[in-house]
Design an enzyme around this catalytic site. Structure first.
Site, short mmCIF file in Angstrom:
data_model
loop_
_atom_site.label_atom_id
_atom_site.label_comp_id
_atom_site.label_asym_id
_atom_site.label_seq_id
_atom_site.Cartn_x
_atom_site.Cartn_y
_atom_site.Cartn_z
CG ASP A 61 -33.82 18.57 -6.74
OD1 ASP A 61 -33.52 17.47 -7.29
OD2 ASP A 61 -32.97 18.89 -5.66
CE LYS A 107 -38.43 21.46 -5.64
NZ LYS A 107 -37.93 21.83 -4.45
#
Length: 244
Positions: free
Chosen positions: A172, A154
């Site tokens: 996320d 991420k």
């Protein structure tokens, strides 16, 4: 001597199946996007109309400070990270300067952020790795970014997207929730959702898709109670429990 015949199998073919091949039932293909292509296009067009030029809410001055800010933002709010890093980045906006400050000083600057001890160690460790391997430059490469302490997929995707303009999508908790609620991308893990988004998001929306989805999840499609009454994609969304 008479040879013994092989014993007959005790297993019986299904009724009506003798003499023909019985095929196992085909596995059902798991639906990973509930929206038609034209609906996906309308969804992103609506998000773009509401926010034509989305930007990261993290404050940074260069790719290195962006990398540090994203590492610090895990399990923390962007506002909280910004408050802690303003003074830190004024003193150290390069890996070399961060190493000169040292872990103790970094820890004091970020102690208002969750997991600050571990994050301070990671900031120093990744800064040292950058100095040793790239001369202090943040690499424009996902594998190299993910090899840095405290950096996962991420974080790498955010840096590639924001710092280098790559059309990556960092999933996320906000994006994961929005995608599963709306039916845009159904998945059990962030990586599954990312893979679906990579396939279904039209090219014209890829660069800013990450920011449109995360900001929508942060301010409209909230975790406890989504504000469906002011949602620009309400009519496209497949969420069955829309609020008034």
């Amino acid at each position: 001597m008479t040879k013994r015949q092989p014993a007959a199998s005790s297993a019986r073919a299904p009724s009506g199946a003798r003499g023909r091949t019985v095929r196992a039932p085909a596995k059902r293909r798991r639906v990973d996007c509930l929206l038609a292509p034209e609906e996906v296009h309308r969804l992103f067009a609506a998000l773009r109309a509401a926010n034509p030029a989305p930007k990261s809410e993290l404050e940074y001055v260069n790719p290195y400070t962006l990398l540090v800010a994203v590492v610090l933002s895990a399990q923390a709010t962007d506002a909280g990270v910004n408050k802690a890093t303003r003074a830190l980045f004024a003193k150290a906006d390069t890996p070399q300067k961060m190493l000169a400050l040292g872990e103790d000083v970094v820890r004091e600057h970020i102690r208002t952020i969750g997991l600050f001890r571990t994050k301070a160690k990671n900031v120093i460790a990744l800064s040292r790795r950058l100095v040793e391997t790239t001369g202090g430059e943040v690499p424009r490469d996902r594998a190299l970014l993910e090899s840095l302490p405290g950096v996962g997929r991420k974080t790498a995707n955010v840096v590639l997207n924001v710092a280098f303009g790559e059309p990556t999508i960092a999933v996320d908790t906000h994006i994961f929730r929005v995608c599963n609620r709306t039916g845009l991308a159904i998945g059990r893990t962030p990586l599954e959702v990312e893979r679906v988004l990579e396939r279904v998001v039209p090219d014209e929306f890829r660069l800013h898709a990450h920011h449109w989805l995360i900001l929508h999840g942060r301010y409209v499609c909230k975790a406890r109670r989504p504000e469906c009454g002011r949602c620009p994609i309400r009519e496209i969304c497949r969420y069955p429990d829309k609020t008034v």
